[in-house]
Enzyme design. Structure first.
Site, short mmCIF file in Angstrom:
data_model
loop_
_atom_site.label_atom_id
_atom_site.label_comp_id
_atom_site.label_asym_id
_atom_site.label_seq_id
_atom_site.Cartn_x
_atom_site.Cartn_y
_atom_site.Cartn_z
CD GLN A 33 0.49 -0.29 -4.34
OE1 GLN A 33 0.48 0.56 -3.05
NE2 GLN A 33 -0.03 0.56 -5.43
CG HIS A 67 -6.43 -2.01 -2.26
ND1 HIS A 67 -6.99 -2.48 -3.37
CD2 HIS A 67 -5.07 -2.24 -2.41
CE1 HIS A 67 -5.93 -1.63 -4.48
NE2 HIS A 67 -5.11 -1.63 -4.09
CD GLU A 68 -2.68 0.07 -0.17
OE1 GLU A 68 -1.82 -0.49 -0.29
OE2 GLU A 68 -4.40 0.97 -0.62
CB CYS A 74 -4.20 -0.04 -7.62
SG CYS A 74 -3.12 -0.79 -6.56
CG LEU A 75 -2.41 5.37 -5.90
CD1 LEU A 75 -0.85 5.91 -4.56
CD2 LEU A 75 -2.72 6.55 -6.60
N GLY A 120 -4.17 5.11 0.26
CA GLY A 120 -3.68 4.06 0.83
C GLY A 120 -2.60 3.34 0.28
CG HIS A 131 -1.07 -3.44 -3.28
ND1 HIS A 131 -0.81 -3.72 -4.21
CD2 HIS A 131 -1.78 -2.96 -2.74
CE1 HIS A 131 -1.17 -2.99 -4.98
NE2 HIS A 131 -2.16 -2.19 -4.10
CO CO Z 1 -2.93 -1.12 -4.65
#
Ligand code: CO
Length: 151
Positions: free
Chosen positions: A51, A131-132, A89-90, A46, A135
């Site tokens: 991000q 999760h997304e 998380c990226l 995701g 964000h």
């Molecule tokens: Co994330």
């Protein structure tokens, strides 16, 4: 299409409440395509717009690498059950931790053309949606970790 730079934890945009998307134009589609390419290139499941430095309410999710969800102005309308799982998380490379999420979520969102869609997803896809969507409100999974954040 182009790869976007994935911002890391200390970037202020990751802590902002993002703006609703109001323009469903060609540029939006290009941004979403870039986000999908960037997510896959980074081996993520995701990616949310903040991000990649865009404070707008949109994210992409693909847990199996085939089904790709594009969620624009997403709203969780209902949840059922709970599950605990390890998340990363990226934007926070090299770390992971246990988070509790709903087992199933119902989400209403626009697609890139401005059409309203409804999704019911469970298990890992539900985790990724939550999760997304977090964000988009400046919330990172580390805020919700049960116990210690692991390296
Ligand atoms: Co994330």
């Amino acid at each position: 299409m182009a790869l976007r730079n994935i911002l890391k934890e200390n970037e202020p945009v990751l802590r902002e409440k993002c703006f609703e998307v109001t323009l469903f134009n060609e540029r939006l589609g290009v941004t979403l395509d870039d986000m999908i390419e960037t997510m896959f290139a980074a081996d993520g499941v995701g990616l949310a717009a903040p991000q990649v430095g865009i404070p707008k309410r949109m994210c992409v999710v693909s847990v199996d690498g085939k089904t790709i969800y594009e969620l624009i102005n997403p709203v969780i309308t209902k949840t059922a059950g709970t599950q605990k799982g390890i998340e990363g998380c990226l934007s926070i490379p090299g770390k992971h931790g246990m988070v509790e999420r709903p087992k199933t979520v119902w989400v209403e969102a626009k697609d890139r053309y401005g059409n309203t869609k409804e999704y019911k997803v469970s298990d890992l896809t539900a985790v990724a949606f939550c999760h997304e969507i977090d964000h988009l409100d400046g919330v990172l999974y580390v805020d919700k970790v049960i116990g210690d954040l692991k390296e």
